[in-house]
Write a protein that holds these residues in place. Sequence first.
Motif, short mmCIF file in Angstrom:
data_model
loop_
_atom_site.label_atom_id
_atom_site.label_comp_id
_atom_site.label_asym_id
_atom_site.label_seq_id
_atom_site.Cartn_x
_atom_site.Cartn_y
_atom_site.Cartn_z
N TYR A 156 10.14 40.22 60.85
CA TYR A 156 8.89 40.87 61.25
C TYR A 156 8.35 41.77 60.14
CZ TYR A 156 8.96 39.20 66.04
OH TYR A 156 8.92 38.40 67.15
N VAL A 157 9.22 42.50 59.47
CA VAL A 157 8.77 43.37 58.39
C VAL A 157 8.24 42.52 57.23
CG1 VAL A 157 9.51 45.06 56.67
CG2 VAL A 157 10.27 45.28 59.04
N SER A 158 8.89 41.38 56.97
CA SER A 158 8.42 40.49 55.90
C SER A 158 7.05 39.92 56.23
CB SER A 158 9.43 39.37 55.67
OG SER A 158 10.66 39.87 55.22
N LEU A 159 6.82 39.53 57.47
CA LEU A 159 5.52 39.00 57.88
C LEU A 159 4.43 40.06 57.68
CD1 LEU A 159 6.48 37.06 61.12
CD2 LEU A 159 5.63 36.07 59.00
N PHE A 160 4.73 41.29 58.07
CA PHE A 160 3.77 42.37 57.89
C PHE A 160 3.50 42.61 56.41
CE2 PHE A 160 2.91 47.04 57.64
CZ PHE A 160 1.66 47.02 58.25
N ALA A 161 4.54 42.57 55.59
CA ALA A 161 4.39 42.79 54.15
C ALA A 161 3.57 41.67 53.51
CB ALA A 161 5.76 42.89 53.48
N ILE A 162 3.82 40.43 53.91
CA ILE A 162 3.05 39.30 53.36
C ILE A 162 1.57 39.46 53.69
CG2 ILE A 162 2.63 36.81 53.59
CD1 ILE A 162 5.68 36.50 53.99
N GLY A 163 1.27 39.77 54.95
CA GLY A 163 -0.12 39.95 55.35
C GLY A 163 -0.76 41.10 54.62
N HIS A 164 -0.07 42.23 54.58
CA HIS A 164 -0.60 43.43 53.94
C HIS A 164 -0.87 43.19 52.45
CE1 HIS A 164 -0.40 47.50 52.18
NE2 HIS A 164 -0.76 47.94 53.37
N SER A 200 -4.50 47.67 66.51
CA SER A 200 -3.23 46.98 66.29
C SER A 200 -2.07 47.81 66.85
CB SER A 200 -3.02 46.69 64.80
OG SER A 200 -2.68 47.86 64.07
N VAL A 201 -2.18 49.12 66.74
CA VAL A 201 -1.16 50.00 67.31
C VAL A 201 -1.20 49.91 68.84
CG1 VAL A 201 -0.37 52.39 67.48
CG2 VAL A 201 -1.30 51.54 65.31
N VAL A 202 -2.41 49.87 69.39
CA VAL A 202 -2.57 49.72 70.84
C VAL A 202 -1.94 48.40 71.30
CG1 VAL A 202 -4.23 49.46 72.73
CG2 VAL A 202 -4.67 51.11 70.90
N TYR A 203 -2.25 47.32 70.59
CA TYR A 203 -1.71 46.01 70.94
C TYR A 203 -0.18 46.05 70.99
CZ TYR A 203 0.55 41.61 69.98
OH TYR A 203 1.45 40.57 70.01
N LYS A 204 0.43 46.62 69.94
CA LYS A 204 1.90 46.59 69.87
C LYS A 204 2.51 47.41 70.98
CE LYS A 204 5.46 44.94 68.85
NZ LYS A 204 5.64 43.51 69.13
N ALA A 205 1.91 48.55 71.30
CA ALA A 205 2.43 49.37 72.40
C ALA A 205 2.33 48.62 73.73
CB ALA A 205 1.68 50.70 72.47
N LEU A 206 1.18 47.96 73.96
CA LEU A 206 1.02 47.18 75.19
C LEU A 206 2.01 46.02 75.23
CD1 LEU A 206 -2.88 47.04 75.50
CD2 LEU A 206 -1.29 48.28 76.98
N ASP A 207 2.25 45.41 74.10
CA ASP A 207 3.22 44.32 74.03
C ASP A 207 4.60 44.83 74.40
OD1 ASP A 207 4.13 41.69 73.37
OD2 ASP A 207 4.89 42.47 71.48
N ASN A 208 4.98 46.00 73.88
CA ASN A 208 6.27 46.59 74.21
C ASN A 208 6.37 46.96 75.69
OD1 ASN A 208 7.09 46.38 71.56
ND2 ASN A 208 6.66 48.51 71.05
N ASP A 212 2.19 35.33 70.75
CA ASP A 212 3.14 35.06 69.67
C ASP A 212 3.26 36.33 68.82
OD1 ASP A 212 4.43 34.30 67.29
OD2 ASP A 212 3.70 32.25 67.46
N THR A 213 4.36 37.04 68.96
CA THR A 213 4.50 38.33 68.29
C THR A 213 4.59 38.19 66.77
OG1 THR A 213 6.89 38.21 68.71
CG2 THR A 213 5.55 39.44 70.28
N ARG A 214 5.15 37.09 66.30
CA ARG A 214 5.24 36.90 64.85
C ARG A 214 3.85 36.67 64.25
NH1 ARG A 214 10.64 33.18 63.66
NH2 ARG A 214 12.13 34.54 64.76
N ALA A 215 3.07 35.82 64.90
CA ALA A 215 1.72 35.56 64.41
C ALA A 215 0.87 36.84 64.46
CB ALA A 215 1.06 34.46 65.24
N ALA A 216 1.03 37.61 65.53
CA ALA A 216 0.26 38.85 65.66
C ALA A 216 0.63 39.83 64.55
CB ALA A 216 0.51 39.47 67.02
N THR A 217 1.90 39.92 64.22
CA THR A 217 2.35 40.82 63.15
C THR A 217 1.74 40.43 61.81
OG1 THR A 217 4.43 41.24 64.31
CG2 THR A 217 4.36 41.76 61.96
N LEU A 218 1.71 39.13 61.52
CA LEU A 218 1.11 38.65 60.28
C LEU A 218 -0.38 38.91 60.26
CD1 LEU A 218 1.30 37.05 57.61
CD2 LEU A 218 0.96 34.96 58.96
N ILE A 219 -1.07 38.61 61.35
CA ILE A 219 -2.53 38.78 61.40
C ILE A 219 -2.91 40.24 61.26
CG2 ILE A 219 -4.55 38.60 62.92
CD1 ILE A 219 -3.24 36.03 64.05
#
Length: 244
Positions: free
Chosen positions: A95-103, A129-137, A150-157
């Motif tokens: 997940y951190v790698s996906l975020f880093a690739i997108g960023h 995006s912070v709201v989305y992740k909190a709602l997802d959790n 899809d949490t992986r796709a959302a993290t990348l996007i």
Amino acid sequence: MTQLLSGSRVGLPCGKGRLALLLALTSLTLILTPDFALAHNVTEGDKGYIQEISGPNLIPFLYLGAKHMVTGYDHILFLAGVIFFLYRRRDIGIYVSLFAIGHSTTMLLGVMFDWKVNAYFIDMIIGLSVVYKALDNLGAFQRWFGFQPDTRAATLIFGFFHGLGLATKLLDYNIAPNGLLANLLAFNVGVEIGQLLALSAILIAMGYWRRTAGFWRHAYTANVVMMSLGFMLAGYQLAGLLLA
């Protein structure tokens, strides 16, 4: 994988009154700390330095990238939400790698190709995006809509949007074209170093918290607070967009 919270598993241990007080204190803190809503901003001192130098300056740009990430409240909030229920190193790394690739992708391309995007609009999406992740959790999407995004796709996007948010700020400072690519790569390496530092601090804190009996009792409240912070950040940017 991310574990979802449900009302039957995690309650509000502090009661509605204490939760309301917590959110009120959080709101007051943000009001008194306007820099929170400007998490992507580069300080005036750094701005002047960026505008004055020319040619490859790898160490200074590496430092600036690390500084941005460590002080980037929006990044840290999103990252904390992403790893909130991740326990295995493999999942955290993915997940951190996906975020880093997108960023990294949109930050580099946005500056190199001079993408002109409204900064208020991008930063509003970053807040959401912070709201989305909190709602997802919190398991909201399964309860409301009957499916899990899809949490992986959302993290990348959302990583793409976080990088684009930084690119819009860097473009305002007219970095010299001489040595631009080298400086941007150094800046990006600095961002990743800062991300690792922030991630390490979060994981250490989460590790201690998860071993306490109160983790599951307070997890719901923590994500509600995170969601509230995201809404505040997004609302601030929406106001700026409408008034600009």
